[in-house]
Design a protein around this motif. Structure first.
Motif, short mmCIF file in Angstrom:
data_model
loop_
_atom_site.label_atom_id
_atom_site.label_comp_id
_atom_site.label_asym_id
_atom_site.label_seq_id
_atom_site.Cartn_x
_atom_site.Cartn_y
_atom_site.Cartn_z
N MET A 51 0.85 -1.19 0.00
CA MET A 51 0.00 0.00 0.00
C MET A 51 0.89 1.24 0.00
O MET A 51 1.86 1.32 0.74
CB MET A 51 -0.88 0.00 1.24
N LYS A 52 0.51 2.21 -0.82
CA LYS A 52 1.24 3.47 -0.87
C LYS A 52 0.24 4.61 -0.74
O LYS A 52 -0.46 4.96 -1.69
CB LYS A 52 2.01 3.59 -2.18
N LEU A 53 0.15 5.21 0.45
CA LEU A 53 -0.75 6.34 0.67
C LEU A 53 -0.19 7.56 -0.05
O LEU A 53 1.01 7.81 -0.01
CB LEU A 53 -0.90 6.63 2.16
N LYS A 54 -1.06 8.33 -0.68
CA LYS A 54 -0.62 9.48 -1.46
C LYS A 54 -0.82 10.80 -0.73
O LYS A 54 0.01 11.68 -0.81
CB LYS A 54 -1.36 9.50 -2.79
N ARG A 55 -1.97 10.97 -0.06
CA ARG A 55 -2.27 12.21 0.65
C ARG A 55 -3.56 12.01 1.43
O ARG A 55 -4.25 11.01 1.22
CB ARG A 55 -2.41 13.39 -0.30
N ILE A 56 -3.88 12.92 2.28
CA ILE A 56 -5.16 12.86 2.98
C ILE A 56 -6.24 13.27 1.98
O ILE A 56 -6.13 14.31 1.33
CB ILE A 56 -5.16 13.79 4.21
N HIS A 57 -7.28 12.48 1.87
CA HIS A 57 -8.36 12.78 0.94
C HIS A 57 -9.39 13.72 1.56
O HIS A 57 -9.79 14.71 0.95
CB HIS A 57 -9.05 11.50 0.48
N HIS A 58 -9.85 13.41 2.79
CA HIS A 58 -10.80 14.29 3.45
C HIS A 58 -10.81 14.02 4.95
O HIS A 58 -10.28 13.03 5.42
CB HIS A 58 -12.22 14.13 2.88
N ILE A 59 -11.40 14.94 5.66
CA ILE A 59 -11.58 14.84 7.10
C ILE A 59 -13.06 15.06 7.36
O ILE A 59 -13.66 15.99 6.82
CB ILE A 59 -10.74 15.91 7.84
N ALA A 60 -13.67 14.19 8.16
CA ALA A 60 -15.09 14.29 8.45
C ALA A 60 -15.30 14.93 9.81
O ALA A 60 -14.65 14.57 10.78
CB ALA A 60 -15.74 12.91 8.41
N VAL A 61 -16.21 15.90 9.86
CA VAL A 61 -16.54 16.60 11.10
C VAL A 61 -18.05 16.51 11.30
O VAL A 61 -18.81 16.84 10.38
CB VAL A 61 -16.12 18.10 11.04
N ILE A 62 -18.49 16.06 12.48
CA ILE A 62 -19.91 16.02 12.81
C ILE A 62 -20.21 17.22 13.69
O ILE A 62 -19.54 17.45 14.69
CB ILE A 62 -20.29 14.72 13.54
#
Length: 128
Positions: free
Chosen positions: A1-12
């Protein structure tokens, strides 16, 4: 696995309109897509920063409060990079956002500070 970047952050959030105003008007994030999911009684707002990273802002009926003090295990805070931290702090303070004193990270010698979103989620500004 090669992570590229943070895609999103979820906030409730507990008050969707108040949080939407905070993230869009106060912080200046750009709404990319907003949907109401009737089956969940929930809004989902995708927010962009400079056309890149996303924050997903969710509303749910009666979410439990997030414990902040003492700090609970899990995601600690959300951090945004800024070019001029003093200018960013002034913008926030002009919109009645309480911001901590600017400090210097002893490891990087970079300036940073914290403030909170409407639900008390800690947000950091970090000067690049």
């Amino acid at each position: 696995m090669k992570l590229k970047r943070i895609h999103h952050i979820a906030v409730i959030c507990s008050d969707y309109q108040k949080s939407k105003d905070f993230y869009v008007r106060v912080l200046g994030l750009t709404p990319a897509r907003e949907v109401y999911r009737e089956e969940r009684e929930s809004y989902k707002l995708d927010l962009e920063i400079d056309g890149h990273y996303q924050i997903e802002l969710f509303s749910f009926p009666d979410p439990p409060p997030r414990p902040s003090y003492p700090e609970a295990a899990g995601l600690r805070h959300l951090a945004f990079e800024v070019d001029d931290i003093a200018e960013a702090v002034e913008v926030l303070q002009n919109q009645d956002v309480t911001v901590e004193t600017i400090r210097v990270d002893p490891l990087t010698n970079k300036k940073f500070t914290f403030f909170s979103d409407p639900d008390g989620l800690p947000i950091e500004l970090y000067e690049k």
